[in-house]
Design an enzyme around this catalytic site. Structure first.
Site, short mmCIF file in Angstrom:
data_model
loop_
_atom_site.label_atom_id
_atom_site.label_comp_id
_atom_site.label_asym_id
_atom_site.label_seq_id
_atom_site.Cartn_x
_atom_site.Cartn_y
_atom_site.Cartn_z
N MET A 4 -35.56 -12.21 -24.33
CA MET A 4 -34.59 -12.67 -25.33
C MET A 4 -35.10 -13.93 -26.02
SD MET A 4 -32.20 -10.45 -25.26
CE MET A 4 -31.32 -11.28 -26.58
N ASP A 46 -26.88 -2.39 -28.12
CA ASP A 46 -26.47 -3.59 -27.39
C ASP A 46 -25.06 -3.45 -26.84
OD1 ASP A 46 -28.69 -5.52 -27.78
OD2 ASP A 46 -28.28 -5.17 -29.90
N SER A 70 -31.68 -2.65 -34.17
CA SER A 70 -30.48 -2.79 -33.35
C SER A 70 -29.25 -2.38 -34.15
CB SER A 70 -30.32 -4.24 -32.89
OG SER A 70 -29.02 -4.42 -32.37
N HIS A 85 -29.48 -1.80 -24.01
CA HIS A 85 -29.58 -3.18 -23.50
C HIS A 85 -28.20 -3.57 -22.97
CE1 HIS A 85 -30.33 -7.69 -24.78
NE2 HIS A 85 -30.15 -7.55 -23.49
N HIS A 140 -32.15 0.62 -30.69
CA HIS A 140 -31.71 -0.37 -29.71
C HIS A 140 -30.18 -0.47 -29.75
CE1 HIS A 140 -32.47 -4.00 -27.25
NE2 HIS A 140 -31.48 -4.58 -27.93
N MET A 184 -25.68 -5.95 -21.60
CA MET A 184 -25.32 -7.35 -21.40
C MET A 184 -23.96 -7.37 -20.73
SD MET A 184 -26.72 -8.68 -25.05
CE MET A 184 -26.88 -7.01 -25.65
N MET A 191 -22.06 -5.03 -24.76
CA MET A 191 -21.58 -6.35 -24.34
C MET A 191 -20.17 -6.25 -23.78
SD MET A 191 -22.74 -8.53 -27.65
CE MET A 191 -24.39 -8.37 -28.34
N ASP A 193 -36.48 -9.69 -28.46
CA ASP A 193 -35.15 -9.40 -29.00
C ASP A 193 -34.45 -10.67 -29.46
OD1 ASP A 193 -32.70 -8.29 -29.58
OD2 ASP A 193 -32.22 -7.69 -27.53
#
Ligand code: DX5
Ligand code: ZN
Length: 223
Positions: free
Chosen positions: A138, A36, A9, A67, A34, A69, A38, A176
């Site tokens: 998660m 992330d 990540s 991913h 990966h 979020m 957010m 994850d």
């Protein structure tokens, strides 16, 4: 059982050196990258968005595993695909029309994933398993790297693995949060096929060597 995949990540990388970090992953045994995203709304943190994904895409040939979020992810699926996402995962908890959203992802040509928070039972995904390529299970509350693995997740992995195998599906189980050398074996034993690793990789003195170590773990007598 095919070998597991490692998805470092980039949230835990040194952003001042994003290019070098990406090239290091490119040359190491990382399988997926990966990313992330957010929004400070779905999770209590803000990370990065489209420009970073496009930048990484320019110098990486490995699948970009995005991913999301964020709330209302359906609004941004095409944009993330255009930026270079190969896999797009949305949160179960953020989607009212989840079935429609995962099909929207597949229509862009990306692989579709659903992420679930630690409190969400895997059974809630059983009616859409045929519509997706991966589940991000998660094992920490999303929002931050470097948190402790929640061991209750192991039972969720087992329950999901049983369902996927009993229906002969090829959905990946990507775990994850809080994954490292100290627990990767039990996570694989429970039935995970992809492991995200943020701090375990980027806090290691030699990240490429840590990826090799995470790849080399094998689970004896896996049944
Ligand atoms: C947490 C993110 C994770 C995080 C993992 O919200 O979804 O991908 O970067 O980091 P570690 O491996 O440090 O727990
Ligand atoms: Zn993640």
């Amino acid at each position: 059982m095919p070998a597991h995949l490692i998805a470092p990540s980039l949230l835990s990388c040194d952003f001042l050196r994003l290019g070098e970090e990406t090239r290091m992953l490119e040359n190491a045994q990382a399988d997926w990258l990966h990313l992330d995203v957010m929004d400070g709304n779905f999770v209590p943190n803000i990370s990065f968005g489209l420009p970073i994904i496009s930048a990484v895409k320019k110098i990486s040939t490995k699948p970009l595993d995005v991913h999301l979020m964020i709330v209302q992810p359906e609004k941004y699926i095409q944009a993330f695909r255009d930026a270079g996402a190969d896999h797009i995962s949305v949160h179960y908890e953020a989607c009212t029309h989840l079935h429609r959203t995962v099909h929207q992802i597949r229509e862009t040509g990306a692989k579709a994933g659903i992420a679930i928070n630690p409190h969400t039972p895997v059974e809630l995904l059983f009616d859409v398993l045929e519509d997706i390529d991966l589940v991000i299970l998660m094992s920490v509350n999303p929002g931050f790297g470097g948190q402790k693995f929640i061991y209750r997740s192991l039972d969720k992995i087992r329950r999901l693995r049983r369902e996927i195998d009993s229906r002969n599906l090829s959905v990946d189980i990507e775990v994850d949060g809080g994954v490292g050398l100290q627990n990767i074996e039990v996570i694989l034993q429970a039935g995970a096929s992809v492991l995200v690793a943020g701090n375990a990789v980027f806090q290691a003195p030699d990240p490429a060597d840590m990826i090799a170590k995470l790849k080399a773990v094998s689970v004896g007598n896996f049944v």
